[in-house]
Write an enzyme that holds these catalytic residues in place. Structure first.
Site, PDB file in Angstrom:
ATOM      1  N   CYS A  84      18.185  14.386   4.838  1.00  0.00           N
ATOM      2  CA  CYS A  84      18.725  13.133   5.360  1.00  0.00           C
ATOM      3  C   CYS A  84      18.972  13.279   6.846  1.00  0.00           C
ATOM      4  O   CYS A  84      19.411  14.325   7.318  1.00  0.00           O
ATOM      5  CB  CYS A  84      19.985  12.700   4.610  1.00  0.00           C
ATOM      6  SG  CYS A  84      21.515  13.362   5.244  1.00  0.00           S
ATOM      7  N   GLU A  85      18.653  12.222   7.566  1.00  0.00           N
ATOM      8  CA  GLU A  85      18.759  12.312   9.028  1.00  0.00           C
ATOM      9  C   GLU A  85      20.203  12.169   9.505  1.00  0.00           C
ATOM     10  O   GLU A  85      20.495  12.399  10.668  1.00  0.00           O
ATOM     11  CB  GLU A  85      17.869  11.257   9.695  1.00  0.00           C
ATOM     12  CG  GLU A  85      18.296   9.830   9.464  1.00  0.00           C
ATOM     13  CD  GLU A  85      17.303   8.838  10.065  1.00  0.00           C
ATOM     14  OE1 GLU A  85      16.160   9.241  10.352  1.00  0.00           O
ATOM     15  OE2 GLU A  85      17.678   7.674  10.243  1.00  0.00           O
ATOM     16  N   HIS A  86      21.112  11.817   8.629  1.00  0.00           N
ATOM     17  CA  HIS A  86      22.512  11.657   9.037  1.00  0.00           C
ATOM     18  C   HIS A  86      23.274  12.968   8.997  1.00  0.00           C
ATOM     19  O   HIS A  86      24.156  13.200   9.816  1.00  0.00           O
ATOM     20  CB  HIS A  86      23.207  10.625   8.147  1.00  0.00           C
ATOM     21  CG  HIS A  86      22.570   9.278   8.213  1.00  0.00           C
ATOM     22  ND1 HIS A  86      22.342   8.492   7.103  1.00  0.00           N
ATOM     23  CD2 HIS A  86      22.068   8.588   9.266  1.00  0.00           C
ATOM     24  CE1 HIS A  86      21.750   7.370   7.480  1.00  0.00           C
ATOM     25  NE2 HIS A  86      21.560   7.407   8.774  1.00  0.00           N
ATOM     26  N   HIS A  87      22.961  13.810   8.015  1.00  0.00           N
ATOM     27  CA  HIS A  87      23.707  15.064   7.867  1.00  0.00           C
ATOM     28  C   HIS A  87      22.802  16.287   7.922  1.00  0.00           C
ATOM     29  O   HIS A  87      23.281  17.408   7.890  1.00  0.00           O
ATOM     30  CB  HIS A  87      24.464  15.066   6.531  1.00  0.00           C
ATOM     31  CG  HIS A  87      25.363  13.887   6.351  1.00  0.00           C
ATOM     32  ND1 HIS A  87      24.963  12.720   5.712  1.00  0.00           N
ATOM     33  CD2 HIS A  87      26.642  13.681   6.746  1.00  0.00           C
ATOM     34  CE1 HIS A  87      25.960  11.853   5.713  1.00  0.00           C
ATOM     35  NE2 HIS A  87      26.987  12.406   6.336  1.00  0.00           N
ATOM     36  N   GLN A 125      16.308   7.646   2.560  1.00  0.00           N
ATOM     37  CA  GLN A 125      15.485   7.397   1.366  1.00  0.00           C
ATOM     38  C   GLN A 125      14.773   6.043   1.437  1.00  0.00           C
ATOM     39  O   GLN A 125      13.617   5.921   1.025  1.00  0.00           O
ATOM     40  CB  GLN A 125      16.379   7.490   0.127  1.00  0.00           C
ATOM     41  CG  GLN A 125      15.584   7.379  -1.182  1.00  0.00           C
ATOM     42  CD  GLN A 125      16.474   7.475  -2.404  1.00  0.00           C
ATOM     43  OE1 GLN A 125      17.547   8.077  -2.364  1.00  0.00           O
ATOM     44  NE2 GLN A 125      16.040   6.883  -3.505  1.00  0.00           N
ATOM     45  N   CYS A 155      24.299  15.511   0.653  1.00  0.00           N
ATOM     46  CA  CYS A 155      25.395  15.104   1.549  1.00  0.00           C
ATOM     47  C   CYS A 155      26.456  14.322   0.785  1.00  0.00           C
ATOM     48  O   CYS A 155      27.612  14.294   1.187  1.00  0.00           O
ATOM     49  CB  CYS A 155      24.871  14.328   2.753  1.00  0.00           C
ATOM     50  SG  CYS A 155      24.018  12.803   2.347  1.00  0.00           S
TER      51      CYS A 155
HETATM   52 ZN   LIG Z   1      23.293  12.210   4.461  1.00  0.00          ZN
END
Ligand SMILES: [Zn+2]
Length: 197
Positions: A84-87, A125, A155
């Site tokens: 995931c690009e956030h975490h 996703q 995450c």
């Molecule tokens: Zn994430």
């Protein structure tokens, strides 16, 4: 360069940054177990993001076959692993793809290759689902494509944000799959003996 077997530029710098990260986390990068960790992590990260150096459209255009078959083609239970690009933590699960050919088909393993390339990039996703659909639609130009993804997000699970076993499902479709009946046919076929992740 072969992105499957060779590391990309910037590997040394990446390792140097990870050494700083270890220090910032309160670790001693000089201690035995950690001496080679920055380079190992740098290499692992390059493998996990190797999709940036690969062209999923070419995978499909290189394996187009003219074929009159015009019923639904389904490739289900394709395993995928992404980040995931956030975490920058993994999310993983299964992808199911269906398309209705319009004169051309591709090798079934090529669909899995497309999934592999897009998932080896930093992703969310929803976008991953859409990119797989768009790539197949743009190259094969079928009557329609539908992609369903079921994933677990580390995450969410590791940080205890949501239920530990939550599965996130996304889908996207084009063309003939705009008809509810066609989507239903695909979903019914998926329900068959599909294994959960
Ligand atoms: Zn994430």
């Amino acid at each position: 360069m072969n992105p499957e077997t060779e590391y990309r530029e910037g590997l040394e710098q990446l390792a140097a940054h990870y050494e700083s990260i270890l220090k910032l986390l309160g670790e001693d990068p000089e201690r035995d177990g950690l001496q080679k960790t920055p380079m190992r992590v740098a290499k692992a990260l390059q493998v996990l993001t190797r999709g940036y150096a690969q062209d999923p459209h070419r995978v499909l255009t290189d394996a187009l076959f003219e074929e009159k078959y015009n019923q639904m083609v389904i490739v289900k239970d394709i395993d995928f692993f992404s980040m995931c690009e956030h975490h920058m933590l993994p999310f993983y699960g299964k992808v199911h793809v269906a398309y209705i050919p319009n004169g051309y088909i591709t090798g079934l393993s090529k669909i899995a290759r497309v999934v592999d390339i897009f998932s080896h990039r930093l992703q969310v996703q929803e976008r991953l689902t859409q990119q797989i659909k768009d790539c197949i639609q743009d190259t094969l130009k079928p009557m329609g494509v539908m992609v369903v993804m079921e994933a677990k997000h580390m995450c969410m699970q590791m940080r205890g944000v949501e239920k530990q076993n939550a599965i996130t499902t996304t889908s996207d479709f084009s063309g003939a799959f705009n008809q509810a009946k066609t989507r239903e046919e695909f979903m019914n076929l998926l329900r068959g003996e599909s294994k959960r992740i």
